[in-house]
Design a protein around this motif. Sequence first.
Motif, PDB file in Angstrom:
ATOM      1  N   VAL A   6       0.818  -1.208   0.000  1.00  0.00           N
ATOM      2  CA  VAL A   6       0.000   0.000   0.000  1.00  0.00           C
ATOM      3  C   VAL A   6       0.852   1.257   0.000  1.00  0.00           C
ATOM      4  O   VAL A   6       0.336   2.362  -0.056  1.00  0.00           O
ATOM      5  CB  VAL A   6      -0.967   0.032   1.199  1.00  0.00           C
ATOM      6  N   LEU A   7       2.163   1.112   0.076  1.00  0.00           N
ATOM      7  CA  LEU A   7       3.040   2.274   0.034  1.00  0.00           C
ATOM      8  C   LEU A   7       3.625   2.428  -1.357  1.00  0.00           C
ATOM      9  O   LEU A   7       4.260   1.515  -1.878  1.00  0.00           O
ATOM     10  CB  LEU A   7       4.175   2.119   1.054  1.00  0.00           C
ATOM     11  N   ALA A   8       3.395   3.577  -1.984  1.00  0.00           N
ATOM     12  CA  ALA A   8       3.962   3.827  -3.306  1.00  0.00           C
ATOM     13  C   ALA A   8       5.416   4.259  -3.152  1.00  0.00           C
ATOM     14  O   ALA A   8       5.834   4.760  -2.119  1.00  0.00           O
ATOM     15  CB  ALA A   8       3.163   4.920  -4.010  1.00  0.00           C
ATOM     16  N   ALA A   9       6.193   4.071  -4.215  1.00  0.00           N
ATOM     17  CA  ALA A   9       7.547   4.614  -4.227  1.00  0.00           C
ATOM     18  C   ALA A   9       7.452   6.129  -4.168  1.00  0.00           C
ATOM     19  O   ALA A   9       6.456   6.712  -4.589  1.00  0.00           O
ATOM     20  CB  ALA A   9       8.264   4.167  -5.494  1.00  0.00           C
ATOM     21  N   TRP A  53     -14.991   5.778  -4.832  1.00  0.00           N
ATOM     22  CA  TRP A  53     -13.909   6.749  -4.717  1.00  0.00           C
ATOM     23  C   TRP A  53     -12.773   6.145  -3.900  1.00  0.00           C
ATOM     24  O   TRP A  53     -12.987   5.279  -3.061  1.00  0.00           O
ATOM     25  CB  TRP A  53     -14.416   8.021  -4.051  1.00  0.00           C
ATOM     26  N   ARG A  54     -11.567   6.667  -4.141  1.00  0.00           N
ATOM     27  CA  ARG A  54     -10.387   6.109  -3.484  1.00  0.00           C
ATOM     28  C   ARG A  54      -9.655   7.212  -2.725  1.00  0.00           C
ATOM     29  O   ARG A  54      -9.716   8.386  -3.100  1.00  0.00           O
ATOM     30  CB  ARG A  54      -9.461   5.463  -4.508  1.00  0.00           C
ATOM     31  N   LEU A  55      -8.931   6.810  -1.687  1.00  0.00           N
ATOM     32  CA  LEU A  55      -8.235   7.755  -0.821  1.00  0.00           C
ATOM     33  C   LEU A  55      -6.747   7.417  -0.742  1.00  0.00           C
ATOM     34  O   LEU A  55      -6.372   6.255  -0.574  1.00  0.00           O
ATOM     35  CB  LEU A  55      -8.834   7.724   0.586  1.00  0.00           C
ATOM     36  N   TYR A  56      -5.917   8.457  -0.869  1.00  0.00           N
ATOM     37  CA  TYR A  56      -4.464   8.345  -0.706  1.00  0.00           C
ATOM     38  C   TYR A  56      -4.038   9.360   0.352  1.00  0.00           C
ATOM     39  O   TYR A  56      -4.584  10.459   0.430  1.00  0.00           O
ATOM     40  CB  TYR A  56      -3.754   8.641  -2.029  1.00  0.00           C
ATOM     41  N   ARG A  63       0.402   6.658   0.628  1.00  0.00           N
ATOM     42  CA  ARG A  63      -0.224   5.408   1.038  1.00  0.00           C
ATOM     43  C   ARG A  63      -1.593   5.299   0.365  1.00  0.00           C
ATOM     44  O   ARG A  63      -2.385   6.245   0.405  1.00  0.00           O
ATOM     45  CB  ARG A  63      -0.385   5.365   2.561  1.00  0.00           C
ATOM     46  N   ASP A  64      -1.858   4.171  -0.234  1.00  0.00           N
ATOM     47  CA  ASP A  64      -3.157   3.891  -0.832  1.00  0.00           C
ATOM     48  C   ASP A  64      -4.057   3.330   0.267  1.00  0.00           C
ATOM     49  O   ASP A  64      -3.875   2.195   0.708  1.00  0.00           O
ATOM     50  CB  ASP A  64      -2.982   2.892  -1.980  1.00  0.00           C
ATOM     51  N   ASP A  65      -5.016   4.141   0.703  1.00  0.00           N
ATOM     52  CA  ASP A  65      -5.922   3.721   1.774  1.00  0.00           C
ATOM     53  C   ASP A  65      -7.187   3.050   1.256  1.00  0.00           C
ATOM     54  O   ASP A  65      -8.129   2.808   2.023  1.00  0.00           O
ATOM     55  CB  ASP A  65      -6.282   4.920   2.653  1.00  0.00           C
ATOM     56  N   GLY A  66      -7.212   2.771  -0.041  1.00  0.00           N
ATOM     57  CA  GLY A  66      -8.271   1.950  -0.603  1.00  0.00           C
ATOM     58  C   GLY A  66      -9.539   2.684  -0.966  1.00  0.00           C
ATOM     59  O   GLY A  66      -9.644   3.910  -0.910  1.00  0.00           O
TER      60      GLY A  66
END
Length: 303
Positions: A11-14, A59-62, A71-74
């Motif tokens: 869930v952590l992007a570079a 909808w999606r949350l980062y 962080r991609d919180d889904g």
Amino acid sequence: MKACLFLFLSVLAAPALAGEAISGRFNADPSPHVFNGKVYLYATDDASNSGTYWDSTSWRLYTSDDLKTWRDDGSFLDVSVFKWARPDAKAWAPEAAFRNGKYYFYAPVGGDKIGVAVADKPAGPYRDARSDALIDKARDANAGDEPIDPQVLIDDDGQAYLTFGTRVPKIVRLSTDMTSLAGPIENLVIKDFPADDPKKKYGEAPFLHKRNGLYYFSFSTGWPGQIVYATSKTPMGPYTYRGVIFDYLKISTNHQAIITFKGKTYFFYHDNLLPGGGDHKRSIAVEELHYNADGAIRQIVAK
């Protein structure tokens, strides 16, 4: 333990650099906000659409502490939270706001209505704040052809404003409860578009922010469109055209948001940045935004 570590890392992007996608997942229509010292970025989820239309239904949350690592919180909310929405309603460009100790989420559903949900925390869980739409094309005078792309500014005096719409920008005062209108929906007037450029006109993606007592209204000029801006000394306008912030992209839409974080100003947008991307598979990126001494916004050139 290994499985948990893999899930955490997934869930952590570079770290995202200027002009690079914040995530390896397709996303669009950025709505960033600073809540409790952290950036919450609400987005349209292009990864879950058909690839031939903007037909995602959630909808999606980062989130980020530094605008570099995200962080991609889904998927935190689906259109089904609005029981009054049509069965085929789509989840388009969102907005959020904080007031009264609550978080409010403004959601265009179906292209003809804007709903509002409320939560105790930025990531939810959200519930419908009303039993019907906040803006309804079939009900409300001057709602326009497409009441979409909602955006909220809470001014220094506490008055909240909602802008929205395509082709003709709309603005309306919100009540202090943030879930009802406090006046009629009005056209936001923009003056002095360049006479020699017929492409300079309002298309979509309204965004209103304030700096040093001046109101800045930025927007896309169409499909495709540039991000341009106008300014006014009053939130309701009229606004005077000032210039270009961000040029045309190779995709059909251009959608921006501007925030101040840790003393700097940042410009969020979406573009074709990942393999397999395009008009319907977009990716959010961020660049620093700068002003000249006279308050004019310097044009951003994407990296």
